[in-house]
Design a protein around this motif. Structure first.
Motif, PDB file in Angstrom:
ATOM      1  N   PHE A 203       0.848  -1.186   0.000  1.00 40.61           N
ATOM      2  CA  PHE A 203       0.000   0.000   0.000  1.00 40.61           C
ATOM      3  C   PHE A 203       0.889   1.244   0.000  1.00 40.61           C
ATOM      4  CE2 PHE A 203      -3.334  -2.838   0.689  1.00 40.61           C
ATOM      5  CZ  PHE A 203      -4.555  -2.179   0.739  1.00 40.61           C
ATOM      6  N   PRO A 204       0.420   2.348  -0.549  1.00 37.79           N
ATOM      7  CA  PRO A 204       1.205   3.590  -0.523  1.00 37.79           C
ATOM      8  C   PRO A 204       1.356   4.104   0.905  1.00 37.79           C
ATOM      9  CG  PRO A 204      -0.997   3.992  -1.374  1.00 37.79           C
ATOM     10  CD  PRO A 204      -0.855   2.519  -1.285  1.00 37.79           C
ATOM     11  N   PRO A 205       2.376   4.916   1.193  1.00 38.58           N
ATOM     12  CA  PRO A 205       2.608   5.419   2.552  1.00 38.58           C
ATOM     13  C   PRO A 205       1.438   6.212   3.129  1.00 38.58           C
ATOM     14  CG  PRO A 205       4.525   5.803   1.153  1.00 38.58           C
ATOM     15  CD  PRO A 205       3.431   5.334   0.246  1.00 38.58           C
ATOM     16  N   LEU A 206       0.645   6.838   2.262  1.00 41.32           N
ATOM     17  CA  LEU A 206      -0.463   7.665   2.750  1.00 41.32           C
ATOM     18  C   LEU A 206      -1.685   6.841   3.153  1.00 41.32           C
ATOM     19  CD1 LEU A 206      -0.400  10.686   0.250  1.00 41.32           C
ATOM     20  CD2 LEU A 206       0.318  10.650   2.646  1.00 41.32           C
ATOM     21  N   ALA A 207      -1.630   5.526   2.991  1.00 43.61           N
ATOM     22  CA  ALA A 207      -2.801   4.691   3.259  1.00 43.61           C
ATOM     23  C   ALA A 207      -3.251   4.809   4.714  1.00 43.61           C
ATOM     24  CB  ALA A 207      -2.503   3.233   2.906  1.00 43.61           C
TER      25      ALA A 207
ATOM     26  N   ALA B 173     -12.020   2.153   5.223  1.00 43.02           N
ATOM     27  CA  ALA B 173     -11.000   2.888   5.959  1.00 43.02           C
ATOM     28  C   ALA B 173     -10.185   1.951   6.851  1.00 43.02           C
ATOM     29  CB  ALA B 173     -11.652   3.983   6.804  1.00 43.02           C
ATOM     30  N   VAL B 174     -10.852   1.003   7.487  1.00 44.78           N
ATOM     31  CA  VAL B 174     -10.128   0.023   8.304  1.00 44.78           C
ATOM     32  C   VAL B 174      -9.192  -0.794   7.412  1.00 44.78           C
ATOM     33  CG1 VAL B 174     -10.380  -2.041   9.729  1.00 44.78           C
ATOM     34  CG2 VAL B 174     -11.878  -0.082  10.100  1.00 44.78           C
ATOM     35  N   GLY B 175      -9.626  -1.104   6.189  1.00 44.27           N
ATOM     36  CA  GLY B 175      -8.756  -1.807   5.252  1.00 44.27           C
ATOM     37  C   GLY B 175      -7.497  -1.011   4.949  1.00 44.27           C
ATOM     38  N   LEU B 176      -7.638   0.309   4.818  1.00 47.99           N
ATOM     39  CA  LEU B 176      -6.460   1.156   4.593  1.00 47.99           C
ATOM     40  C   LEU B 176      -5.554   1.157   5.825  1.00 47.99           C
ATOM     41  CD1 LEU B 176      -8.045   4.229   2.766  1.00 47.99           C
ATOM     42  CD2 LEU B 176      -6.749   2.354   1.744  1.00 47.99           C
ATOM     43  N   LEU B 177      -6.164   1.222   7.015  1.00 45.86           N
ATOM     44  CA  LEU B 177      -5.368   1.212   8.235  1.00 45.86           C
ATOM     45  C   LEU B 177      -4.580  -0.088   8.386  1.00 45.86           C
ATOM     46  CD1 LEU B 177      -7.834   2.830  10.800  1.00 45.86           C
ATOM     47  CD2 LEU B 177      -5.648   3.751  10.058  1.00 45.86           C
ATOM     48  N   LEU B 178      -5.232  -1.200   8.051  1.00 44.12           N
ATOM     49  CA  LEU B 178      -4.575  -2.500   8.157  1.00 44.12           C
ATOM     50  C   LEU B 178      -3.732  -2.812   6.922  1.00 44.12           C
ATOM     51  CD1 LEU B 178      -7.507  -4.634   9.638  1.00 44.12           C
ATOM     52  CD2 LEU B 178      -5.584  -3.606  10.870  1.00 44.12           C
TER      53      LEU B 178
ATOM     54  N   VAL C  80     -10.693  -4.207   2.300  1.00 44.24           N
ATOM     55  CA  VAL C  80     -11.370  -3.263   1.406  1.00 44.24           C
ATOM     56  C   VAL C  80     -12.389  -3.999   0.539  1.00 44.24           C
ATOM     57  CG1 VAL C  80     -11.052  -1.614  -0.472  1.00 44.24           C
ATOM     58  CG2 VAL C  80      -9.393  -1.696   1.401  1.00 44.24           C
ATOM     59  N   ALA C  81     -12.001  -5.172   0.018  1.00 46.20           N
ATOM     60  CA  ALA C  81     -12.932  -5.977  -0.779  1.00 46.20           C
ATOM     61  C   ALA C  81     -14.124  -6.426   0.058  1.00 46.20           C
ATOM     62  CB  ALA C  81     -12.200  -7.183  -1.363  1.00 46.20           C
ATOM     63  N   TYR C  82     -13.887  -6.727   1.315  1.00 44.67           N
ATOM     64  CA  TYR C  82     -14.955  -7.105   2.252  1.00 44.67           C
ATOM     65  C   TYR C  82     -15.968  -5.968   2.389  1.00 44.67           C
ATOM     66  CZ  TYR C  82     -16.523  -7.014   7.219  1.00 44.67           C
ATOM     67  OH  TYR C  82     -17.225  -6.879   8.395  1.00 44.67           O
ATOM     68  N   ALA C  83     -15.481  -4.731   2.464  1.00 42.98           N
ATOM     69  CA  ALA C  83     -16.379  -3.579   2.548  1.00 42.98           C
ATOM     70  C   ALA C  83     -17.173  -3.405   1.259  1.00 42.98           C
ATOM     71  CB  ALA C  83     -15.578  -2.313   2.858  1.00 42.98           C
TER      72      ALA C  83
END
Length: 293
Positions: free
Chosen positions: A165-169, A231-236, A242-245
């Protein structure tokens, strides 16, 4: 389609060592195909021809294989792509089974039992509804945002499916989660105080709410929940979360929302129809809605 896809996958397994390793790991392809070809590929073709027994066999076998392959992949860190493929196949066989046996997919089963649509008991003060709503938030957020995503993130890592993931995730996920959670709480408070009920189907509001965020979007709590999941997918840093969301949004939009809106139309009639025409479900309508006179 399922029979053809299964047959092509087996051809690819025997022709490509890379596909074989990614989907079967160290399992013997010949032994596995001996069971899977007749019970999945052939049975899926027979189910497409209307053979009910074949649909039951194909679905039962696919569920069994998916569960077994998930255990194998978790224990060995192999065949992660195979688990995803079989998970998709399980959804396909289950849908096919419903179509063969019932002629349709019974989405109304989702809102049975504790999730059946029922009006909340009317109360002169909103305190009890507010308490019930906050309890719902704690339970649902704790399960769908606090428990399921970490498990999916762990499985994604264990199955060798993680992506960079990119650093800004992480900072982006944090900001989005705070904003989406604020929207969810705001929506819940407005529903409890003005609707004489809760967002839960088993205690639905007695009044149609078109104030607060409901003035601009019809289902702000659903939007908030889906954005929270992403958002939780990005945090993790988990694409599987993300696909789950995204999958949750599809299930809600195509299975739950039509049932909920049919119930609202029955209870509120022309008032809800006017509201539905004035305010969109997913994209905010900034001109807002006005209550009909």
């Amino acid at each position: 389609m399922q029979a053809v896809a299964g047959g092509l996958w087996w051809v690819a397994v025997f022709l490509s060592p890379g596909i074989r390793r990614a989907t079967l790991g160290g399992l013997d392809p010949v032994l596995t195909a001996t069971f899977d070809v007749p019970l999945f590929v052939v049975a899926s073709a027979a189910a497409a021809a209307g053979v009910r027994t074949a649909a039951v066999v194909s679905t039962s076998w696919t569920v069994l294989v998916t569960a077994a392959l998930a255990v194998y992949a978790t224990a060995t860190a192999q065949a992660g792509l195979g688990v995803l493929a079989m998970g998709a196949a399980t959804s396909g066989t289950a849908a096919a089974l419903c179509l063969v046996l019932l002629g349709r997919i019974p989405t109304e089963w989702i809102v049975r039992g504790p999730f059946a649509f029922r009006q909340a008991r009317s109360r002169p003060r909103p305190g009890r509804h507010m308490a019930g709503t906050l309890a719902q938030i704690m339970v649902f957020w704790g399960f769908f945002l606090g428990l399921v995503p970490p498990i999916l993130g762990f499985l994604e890592q264990r199955w060798g499916l993680s992506l960079a993931f990119p650093p800004l995730a992480v900072p982006a996920g944090t900001a989005i989660l705070v904003l989406a959670s604020g929207l969810g709480i705001w929506s819940a408070v407005v529903m409890s105080t003005l609707g004489d009920g809760t967002p839960l189907p088993s205690a639905m509001p007695n009044r149609l709410v078109i104030a607060g965020p409901y003035r601009w979007i019809r289902n702000p709590m659903a939007v908030a929940g889906i954005v929270q999941g992403a958002a939780v997918g990005l945090l993790l840093q988990s694409w599987l979360v993300v696909a789950y969301a995204v999958l949750g949004s599809l299930v809600w939009n195509y299975a739950v929302r039509p049932l909920e809106e049919a119930d609202l139309a029955e209870r509120f009639g022309a008032e809800f129809q006017h509201y539905r025409e004035a305010v969109r479900c997913w994209v905010p309508t900034f001109r807002g809605a006005r209550r009909t006179p």
